[in-house]
Scaffold this motif. Structure first.
Motif: not given
Length: 322
Positions: A54-60, A244-253, A263-269
């Motif tokens: 989907p990112l490839s399609e959005a950025l062509k 109160g215990f909480e943990s996990g994986t947070w996938q981010g870019l 460029i950061i803002n374009r990628l964010n959007a």
């Protein structure tokens, strides 16, 4: 009054103006590399392959997923941190785990806070506490009691990783006793636990749930503040005595510091639009991951909070790696 480069970048991010001038008119004009700093099959890899097309399609432009595993994700993160800040090399990783590295490693070759910039968070997947089906325990209390009578091996995706520190936190809070066996990624840790070479595992729900559903692993608890609808019959660790215990994986870019803010803002959007797509959201929800998005500033703030939080666990457990 002097203004340093970091302040200028921060101000530009807030205003949505390019830190190094306006976004290049022809960006992107060549393929983009989406670096996953872990082996294939883990939570970050699953997310990366869900958004690449989907990112490839959005950025062509082509978006190529590259697995650069090693050193608990630091090898690939270092590669992106030292890449040209031009928006052509992206990092998709467990942002929470990345925040742990400065506290664990004495010789980290890069500074995540200074050398990387957040683009957006994408998804959150709580850790599941699972065991090999032969382990005679059906909840945390029984597992703790068993650990005091029998030697149990706890598989971790890597020493100093988020699942490792989550295991340490559970061990210390519950009074359990187990031995940590390090691996080079979540998929390998899962494979050995399924095979019975290790008995216990904490890992992201996204990558682990399929093996629970197939009966290859037995689930004892979920590390979230409230129960997950997908596995609503499974109690949280907080319900089982770890308040109160909480943990996990947070996938981010993330991208290299100095990448133009436009460029950061374009990628964010584009990424927020993609990850919120009903089909992708439903697919991830069906695997145990919640879509979570942030602005670049919010992601950087999240990173700093996680860094402070886990630094205390690292210090209390005296975990240090070269």
């Amino acid at each position: 009054m002097s203004i340093n480069r970091r302040d200028l970048i921060g101000a530009s991010l807030a205003l949505g103006i390019g830190a190094a001038g306006a976004q290049p008119q022809n960006w992107p004009s060549k393929p983009i590399r989406l670096v996953v700093p872990y082996p294939p099959g883990g939570s970050s890899d699953i997310i990366a392959r869900s958004i690449a097309q989907p990112l490839s399609e959005a950025l062509k432009q082509s978006v190529i997923v590259e697995n650069k595993a090693g050193a608990n994700g630091n090898l690939g993160a270092d590669y992106v941190a030292k890449s040209a800040p031009d928006g052509y090399t992206l990092l998709l990783c467990d942002t929470g785990a990345l925040a742990i590295s400065p506290s664990v490693y004495t010789k980290l070759p890069f500074d995540p806070t200074k050398d990387l910039r957040g683009v957006t968070m994408l998804a959150y997947s709580p850790h599941l506490l699972v065991v090999h089906p032969s382990v005679p325990a059906s909840n945390l209390k029984e597992l703790v009691a068993l650990s005091k009578k029998t030697e149990l091996n706890f598989a971790v995706t890597a020493m100093g990783s988020a699942p490792h520190l989550a295991g340490v936190a559970v061990e210390r809070a519950s009074g359990a006793k187990w031995q940590y066996i390090p691996y080079k990624g979540g998929s390998q840790a899962i494979t050995d636990t399924i095979a019975g070479q290790t008995q216990i595992l904490m890992n992201g729900m996204l990558a682990t749930l399929p093996f629970v559903q197939s009966g290859k692993l037995k689930i004892l608890g979920v590390s979230k503040g409230s129960r997950m609808p997908l596995i609503g019959n499974v109690p949280t660790l907080a319900e089982q005595g770890l308040s109160g215990f909480e943990s996990g994986t947070w996938q981010g870019l993330l991208v290299a510091n100095g990448t133009p803010a436009a460029i950061i803002n374009r990628l964010n959007a584009e990424l927020i639009k993609i990850i919120r797509n009903p089909d992708i959201r439903a697919k991830l929800a069906g695997q145990g991951a919640e879509v979570v998005t942030m602005t670049p500033v919010q992601q950087d703030e999240f990173f700093n909070r996680e860094k402070a939080r886990w630094a205390k666990v690292v210090d209390q457990a005296s975990i240090k790696l070269d």
